[in-house]
Design an enzyme around this catalytic site. Structure first.
Site, PDB file in Angstrom:
ATOM      1  NE  ARG A  76      -2.489  10.138  16.943  1.00  0.00           N
ATOM      2  CZ  ARG A  76      -2.204   8.995  16.313  1.00  0.00           C
ATOM      3  NH1 ARG A  76      -2.447   8.899  15.017  1.00  0.00           N
ATOM      4  NH2 ARG A  76      -1.683   7.985  16.963  1.00  0.00           N
ATOM      5  CG  HIS A 130     -11.471   4.172  17.822  1.00  0.00           C
ATOM      6  ND1 HIS A 130     -10.478   4.279  18.767  1.00  0.00           N
ATOM      7  CD2 HIS A 130     -10.877   3.644  16.711  1.00  0.00           C
ATOM      8  CE1 HIS A 130      -9.343   3.848  18.259  1.00  0.00           C
ATOM      9  NE2 HIS A 130      -9.553   3.452  17.020  1.00  0.00           N
ATOM     10  CD  GLU A 151      -3.167   0.936   2.104  1.00  0.00           C
ATOM     11  OE1 GLU A 151      -4.170   0.206   1.972  1.00  0.00           O
ATOM     12  OE2 GLU A 151      -2.956   1.647   3.112  1.00  0.00           O
TER      13      GLU A 151
END
Length: 388
Positions: A211, A241, A118
């Site tokens: 974040r 989460h 990736e």
């Protein structure tokens, strides 16, 4: 036989590497050494169990409240202390996490070639995603073999001076993993969701954790979800989460709101079932940006910029920011305009055709002179809803 180390530490890494790990383990040309850093302890372990993957090494670096610098340091230190890279012919790292960066640095210092799975994703801003954008650029300077998911990722690497011969466009193995998941669906993983298949309402899957979303942006996302939930024809499922900073914002706004189910993170196969049942995906997760288009699910991306621009260009996803008003307006448009919904759900999936794993293994074999060059992945109309 070549000995390949594979280092991973988060749930997304495990999902995307799982098909590659199994294929390499079945290939007599390779021997694998699986190194788990444990960067995401609980979520990683359950995912490895679902994919029936057992690490050979577990660094167990997870600490509550750890900073990015602390976890990167511990991974690097423990890779050295255990001499876990001794005897490797190459080390595979994936994507852009602290595990990825530390693994690549350890490989560099041990003079072990790095294979970057990736590779080539770029948003153009080190601040978003942070620190992932910088991590993948740094790994791009270290890697010997760059396995790019898309032609756009390939172009990014060429612009940065990477040799053409060091890059292979494979497609994204998340599509391969998703295809496996759709064939092995589990339960929904939470009793509150067990009636989901019989619910006539439109189901919206919503997740947020980045974040750069923490604080006021996440508050806007939560308030937008509460606004959307006032409609009687929707049911919003929010896998929350585990990060306390996420829960501190989301829970006060969404707890007890009609038409919203707040659940803990789901096992991977349960999440696959939820993806299949969903009508709209609303998320700042990079995985969702790839999974939604692969399933023909209109995907609204809760970010200001993204490194996954291909689905924006094909129309299978839309960048909607973290603004409460804009999020609500874009969801309402999809719910109320069948033409707009159909345009997104029938758009080209630019991320893979389910054969990224084979190309990845073939590219590694070619790197070692054990196989021919690989025909690169090219997105096209034939990969629309490739795993639906």
């Amino acid at each position: 036989m070549k000995t390949l180390g594979i280092v991973f530490g988060t749930r997304p890494e495990a999902v995307k590497l799982a098909p590659i790990i199994h294929t390499l383990q079945d290939d007599p040309r390779f021997r694998t050494v699986l190194i788990s850093t444990g960067q995401h302890r609980e979520m990683l372990d359950s995912t490895l169990e679902e994919f029936r993957i057992t690490p050979d090494v577990n660094l167990r670096v997870m600490r509550d409240g750890q900073t990015v610098s602390e976890v990167t340091h511990r991974i690097l230190e423990r890779l050295y202390a255990g001499r876990h890279l001794d005897g490797l012919d190459a080390l595979l790292v994936h994507g852009d996490t602290a595990t990825t960066l530390a693994g690549a640095l350890a490989g560099l210092h041990a003079q072990v070639p790095i294979v970057h799975v990736e590779a080539g994703l770029r948003s153009g801003s080190n601040a978003s995603p942070f620190p992932e954008e910088a991590n993948r650029k740094l790994v791009g300077q270290i890697a010997a073999l760059h396995l790019a998911a898309t032609p756009g990722n390939h172009a990014n690497l060429i612009r940065e001076g990477v040799r053409e011969s060091a890059i292979t466009v494979t497609g994204n193995s998340i599509v391969d993993a998703l295809a496996w998941g759709m064939q092995n669906l589990g339960s929904y993983g939470d009793p509150r969701l067990e009636d989901l298949d019989d619910d006539p309402r439109q189901v919206i899957l919503a997740t947020t954790h980045r974040r750069e979303s923490h604080g006021r942006p996440m508050q806007e996302i939560a308030e937008a979800l509460a606004d959307i939930a006032t409609r009687g024809d929707v049911r919003i499922v929010v896998p929350l989460h585990l990060n306390p900073k996420v829960r501190a914002v989301m829970l006060p706004v969404l707890s007890g709101v009609d038409n919203i189910d707040l659940v803990d993170p789901l096992p991977y196969l349960s999440f696959c079932r939820l993806l299949r049942r969903s009508d709209i995906i609303l998320s700042d997760s990079s995985g969702a940006e790839e999974e939604g288009p692969a399933l023909g699910k209109p995907t609204l991306v809760l970010r200001e910029i993204t490194e996954r621009s291909e689905s924006i260009l094909t129309g299978s996803s839309r960048l909607v920011s973290r603004s409460r008003g804009q999020i609500v307006a874009e969801v309402q448009r999809l719910l109320d305009d069948p033409v707009a919904y159909a345009e997104m759900s029938n758009a080209i999936n630019p991320y893979g055709d389910g054969r990224a794993t084979g190309r990845t293994v073939a590219a590694i074999a070619n790197y070692f002179g054990m196989g021919p060059a690989v025909t690169p992945f090219v997105p096209g109309a034939d990969v629309v809803r490739s795993v639906a």
